[in-house]
Design an enzyme around this catalytic site. Structure first.
Site, mmCIF file in Angstrom:
data_model
loop_
_atom_site.group_PDB
_atom_site.id
_atom_site.type_symbol
_atom_site.label_atom_id
_atom_site.label_comp_id
_atom_site.label_asym_id
_atom_site.label_seq_id
_atom_site.Cartn_x
_atom_site.Cartn_y
_atom_site.Cartn_z
ATOM 1 N N PRO A 32 1.143 -0.892 0.173
ATOM 2 C CG PRO A 32 -0.647 -1.625 1.413
ATOM 3 C CD PRO A 32 0.549 -2.302 1.258
ATOM 4 C CB CYS A 33 3.745 2.735 1.466
ATOM 5 S SG CYS A 33 5.118 1.210 1.256
ATOM 6 C CG ASP A 34 5.128 1.002 -5.150
ATOM 7 O OD1 ASP A 34 4.473 1.732 -6.488
ATOM 8 O OD2 ASP A 34 6.179 0.830 -4.935
ATOM 9 C CG LEU A 51 0.910 -0.735 5.511
ATOM 10 C CD1 LEU A 51 0.675 -2.436 4.910
ATOM 11 C CD2 LEU A 51 2.621 -1.327 6.302
#
Length: 80
Positions: A32-34, A51
């Site tokens: 989720p952080c990409d 995240l």
């Protein structure tokens, strides 16, 4: 240069979900952080608020997420 598929981390459930050479041609992690992976995953901010990319933390946030994956209990290190 992209790491060959056979060299990607795959041991453990979390690792095999995040490190997917088939996702976006291996150019993004399925986390989720990409920003690439967020596209089309509208529920992720509510599901994984800890995240989601945090611009105030910058790249260190992304690196912390990857570090946690690589150091996770379900990851077995394989000799190179």
């Amino acid at each position: 240069m992209r790491l060959p598929d056979s060299r990607w981390p795959r041991v453990g459930e979390r690792m095999s979900l995040a490190f997917r050479p088939d996702w976006k041609g291996g150019m993004a992690l399925y986390v989720p952080c990409d920003r690439e992976s967020l596209v089309g995953h509208d529920a992720w901010p509510a599901q994984y608020p800890q995240l989601i990319w945090n611009p105030a933390k910058g790249i260190s946030h992304y690196l912390e997420v990857v570090h946690d994956l690589l150091q996770g209990l379900d990851h077995e290190r394989v000799a190179a």
